[in-house]
Write an enzyme that holds these catalytic residues in place. Structure first.
Site, PDB file in Angstrom:
ATOM      1  N   GLN A  58       0.802  -1.237   0.000  1.00  0.00           N
ATOM      2  CA  GLN A  58       0.000   0.000   0.000  1.00  0.00           C
ATOM      3  C   GLN A  58       0.832   1.283   0.000  1.00  0.00           C
ATOM      4  O   GLN A  58       0.530   2.211  -0.745  1.00  0.00           O
ATOM      5  CB  GLN A  58      -0.919  -0.016   1.221  1.00  0.00           C
ATOM      6  CG  GLN A  58      -1.835   1.185   1.309  1.00  0.00           C
ATOM      7  CD  GLN A  58      -2.727   1.088   2.528  1.00  0.00           C
ATOM      8  OE1 GLN A  58      -3.686   0.340   2.553  1.00  0.00           O
ATOM      9  NE2 GLN A  58      -2.400   1.830   3.555  1.00  0.00           N
ATOM     10  N   GLU A  61      -3.423   9.242  -1.644  1.00  0.00           N
ATOM     11  CA  GLU A  61      -2.729  10.070  -0.649  1.00  0.00           C
ATOM     12  C   GLU A  61      -1.660  10.938  -1.292  1.00  0.00           C
ATOM     13  O   GLU A  61      -0.799  11.492  -0.595  1.00  0.00           O
ATOM     14  CB  GLU A  61      -2.124   9.190   0.448  1.00  0.00           C
ATOM     15  CG  GLU A  61      -3.188   8.462   1.256  1.00  0.00           C
ATOM     16  CD  GLU A  61      -2.627   7.760   2.494  1.00  0.00           C
ATOM     17  OE1 GLU A  61      -1.408   7.795   2.704  1.00  0.00           O
ATOM     18  OE2 GLU A  61      -3.430   7.191   3.243  1.00  0.00           O
ATOM     19  N   ASP A  97       4.196   0.262   4.199  1.00  0.00           N
ATOM     20  CA  ASP A  97       2.968  -0.239   4.811  1.00  0.00           C
ATOM     21  C   ASP A  97       2.457  -1.332   3.888  1.00  0.00           C
ATOM     22  O   ASP A  97       1.952  -1.048   2.791  1.00  0.00           O
ATOM     23  CB  ASP A  97       1.922   0.878   4.975  1.00  0.00           C
ATOM     24  CG  ASP A  97       0.649   0.366   5.664  1.00  0.00           C
ATOM     25  OD1 ASP A  97       0.591  -0.841   5.986  1.00  0.00           O
ATOM     26  OD2 ASP A  97      -0.279   1.177   5.865  1.00  0.00           O
ATOM     27  N   ASP A 125      -1.085  -1.576  12.583  1.00  0.00           N
ATOM     28  CA  ASP A 125      -2.167  -0.624  12.246  1.00  0.00           C
ATOM     29  C   ASP A 125      -3.488  -1.381  12.320  1.00  0.00           C
ATOM     30  O   ASP A 125      -4.141  -1.418  13.363  1.00  0.00           O
ATOM     31  CB  ASP A 125      -1.898  -0.030  10.862  1.00  0.00           C
ATOM     32  CG  ASP A 125      -3.066   0.783  10.318  1.00  0.00           C
ATOM     33  OD1 ASP A 125      -3.961   1.140  11.095  1.00  0.00           O
ATOM     34  OD2 ASP A 125      -3.092   1.070   9.094  1.00  0.00           O
ATOM     35  N   LYS A 159      -4.403   6.155  15.200  1.00  0.00           N
ATOM     36  CA  LYS A 159      -5.368   6.876  14.365  1.00  0.00           C
ATOM     37  C   LYS A 159      -6.603   7.175  15.220  1.00  0.00           C
ATOM     38  O   LYS A 159      -7.328   6.240  15.603  1.00  0.00           O
ATOM     39  CB  LYS A 159      -5.802   6.001  13.189  1.00  0.00           C
ATOM     40  CG  LYS A 159      -4.721   5.740  12.131  1.00  0.00           C
ATOM     41  CD  LYS A 159      -5.204   4.659  11.175  1.00  0.00           C
ATOM     42  CE  LYS A 159      -4.394   4.588   9.900  1.00  0.00           C
ATOM     43  NZ  LYS A 159      -4.754   3.391   9.089  1.00  0.00           N
ATOM     44  N   LYS A 171       2.622  10.250  10.348  1.00  0.00           N
ATOM     45  CA  LYS A 171       2.399   9.714   8.993  1.00  0.00           C
ATOM     46  C   LYS A 171       1.138  10.367   8.453  1.00  0.00           C
ATOM     47  O   LYS A 171       0.061  10.174   9.016  1.00  0.00           O
ATOM     48  CB  LYS A 171       2.227   8.193   9.098  1.00  0.00           C
ATOM     49  CG  LYS A 171       1.904   7.480   7.802  1.00  0.00           C
ATOM     50  CD  LYS A 171       1.543   6.018   8.057  1.00  0.00           C
ATOM     51  CE  LYS A 171       1.228   5.315   6.738  1.00  0.00           C
ATOM     52  NZ  LYS A 171       0.517   4.045   6.904  1.00  0.00           N
TER      53      LYS A 171
HETATM   54  P1  PGA Z   1      -6.570   3.977   5.324  1.00  0.00           P
HETATM   55  O1  PGA Z   1      -5.056   3.515   5.185  1.00  0.00           O
HETATM   56  O2  PGA Z   1      -6.608   5.324   5.913  1.00  0.00           O
HETATM   57  O3  PGA Z   1      -7.095   3.913   3.916  1.00  0.00           O
HETATM   58  O4  PGA Z   1      -7.248   2.941   6.186  1.00  0.00           O
HETATM   59  C1  PGA Z   1      -4.005   4.068   5.889  1.00  0.00           C
HETATM   60  C2  PGA Z   1      -3.107   3.003   6.432  1.00  0.00           C
HETATM   61  O5  PGA Z   1      -3.319   1.797   6.198  1.00  0.00           O
HETATM   62  O6  PGA Z   1      -2.152   3.320   7.151  1.00  0.00           O
HETATM   63 ZN    ZN Z   2      -1.650   0.982   7.503  1.00  0.00          ZN
END
Ligand code: PGA
Ligand code: ZN
Length: 429
Positions: free
Chosen positions: A162, A204, A241, A311, A336, A387
């Site tokens: 990703q 992103e 990631d 995560d 998060k 991040k």
């Molecule tokens: P997401 O991905 O915000 O689309 O869930 C971010 C990440 O996996 O760190």
């Molecule tokens: Zn992640």
């Protein structure tokens, strides 16, 4: 004077053009705070869920039900409370919702409200949010992880991995980390253009990943670091990631780009090979969220060489962080706020990680807005790392730029420190 007098909820739009929740909190003194819910695309099974309307309007993503909850039940419960009582207010939100994943009132409604309360409390104290959060404790500038190529769910699954990111391990300041990353990002774009593979950016802001294999992307990233005039590994390291929950389930990992299916050990071997061959300093969700045994084995094999970040695996949950620490899974936690659903639970996850000797990285989501709150959380909570996606698009740059403003402002926090990159067992001793 710090009593909450009103809540205003409105629908705004995120960086993917999807509806999201914004909440304004006002206090008797006139202090105001605004919270905005971000949205993930590669979400963990156990994280707080957003309340979406369903149906056909905006692909089912509208948030009218979440807004109604804020204007009704939530407003009735917290108007009259003291805006400085973050924990008490968050406890009310949690009890009111009554579900472990916030599905009734919506994680989006709850985190927007909780963040709005936090901002209003800082405003009432007439203090920048980061300093309000730090109080008497130290605050430091975070080491940034910045995406250069975007893949996975953020690029239509064009690639399996990703995020291909960099960490400017040679940077002496946040501003210097920005300068170094700007050069690497530009060099990567030029390399893609030279191959006729420049095709815009992923969700992103990282360059679109038009690669033949995952290794092709890693080779290109190393070449970009060198083309920018830096030494891979010492000036600038690679952070990945893998977001393995997106393509791994029940111990099977299906790599679309490489057209292979591997078991947990086989996939771990492949990643360990990358760690040997490339200047990788950090790797997030290397195994899937349902592969605890794999994550423990991987941490045992690589935790003294690289930072291993949970995560989807830990979803900003203090209980899961404590369990992982007891079993030796991961050595760092991605933080998060909207995975937890309230500011207080986010802080609990961060404190659980810090108590366990784990590193912490405050993180944005792939669906973002101009909101810069997480930069303040990273600094004020002394998280060590940050991040927020790539080095393009204003929902990303607003956050990096906020970091520069804080670092170069009056009475700045402590300097960035690359020792925040976690490797075990060295950190434990
Ligand atoms: P997401 O991905 O915000 O689309 O869930 C971010 C990440 O996996 O760190
Ligand atoms: Zn992640």
């Amino acid at each position: 004077m710090t009593m909450i007098t009103s809540l205003t909820a409105r629908r705004i739009w995120d960086s993917r053009g999807r509806p999201t929740v914004e909440v304004d909190v006002a206090t008797a003194s006139g202090a105001r705070g605004r919270g905005i819910a971000p949205a993930g695309a590669s979400r963990g099974m156990r994280e707080a869920v957003d309340l979406r309307d369903g149906g056909s309007r905006f692909g089912g993503m509208d948030v009218q039900k979440a807004l109604l909850g804020v204007r009704g039940e939530i407003a009735r419960a917290i108007v009259g409370m003291d805006v400085r009582d973050q924990r008490a207010i968050d406890d009310v939100l949690i009890a009111l919702d009554g579900t472990p994943t916030k599905e009734r009132l919506g994680g989006n409604a709850l985190i927007a409200t909780s963040l709005a309360v936090l901002h209003a409390a800082a405003a009432a104290a007439d203090t920048p949010l980061w300093r309000y959060l730090a109080g008497d404790r130290p605050a430091t500038m975070p080491l940034p992880q910045i995406q250069i190529f975007g893949g996975g769910a953020h690029a239509g699954r064009r690639m399996d991995v990703q995020d291909f990111m960099v960490i400017a391990t040679g940077a002496k300041s946040f501003e210097a980390a920005m300068e170094m990353t700007a050069e690497v990002y530009r060099a990567a774009g030029a390399l893609m253009a030279g191959r006729g593979k420049l095709a815009g950016v992923a969700d992103e802001g990282g360059w679109w990943p038009d690669f033949n294999s995952n290794e092709d992307a890693l080779d290109t990233l190393v070449a970009a670091i060198e083309a920018a005039g830096y030494v891979p590994g010492s000036d600038v390291g690679i952070a990945l990631d893998i977001a393995a929950s997106e393509f791994g389930r029940e111990g099977r990992y299906r790599l679309g780009l490489d057209r292979i299916e591997l078991d947990s050990d086989g996939f771990a071997e492949k990643l360990l090979g990358w760690i040997d061959r490339y200047p990788i300093v950090s790797i997030e969700d290397p195994l899937a969220e349902d592969d605890e045994a794999g994550m423990i084995a991987f941490t045992r094999a690589a935790g003294d060489k690289v930072q291993i970040v949970g995560d989807d695996f830990l979803v900003t949950n203090a209980t899961l962080v404590c369990e992982a620490a007891a079993k030796g899974a991961c050595n760092t936690v991605l933080i998060k706020p909207n995975q937890a659903g309230t500011v207080t639970q986010t802080l609990e996850a961060l404190e659980a990680a810090q108590r366990a000797g784990y590193g912490t990285i405050v993180s944005a989501r792939s669906g973002e807005t101009e909101d810069v709150a997480i930069v303040h959380l990273a600094i004020g909570w002394n998280a060590g790392q940050l991040k927020v996606g790539s080095f393009a698009r204003s929902e990303r740059m607003a956050k990096w730029n906020e970091g520069i403003r804080i670092e170069t402002g009056p009475r700045p926090p402590g300097a960035l420190n690359v020792d925040r990159l976690v490797r075990w067992p060295s950190r434990r001793s």
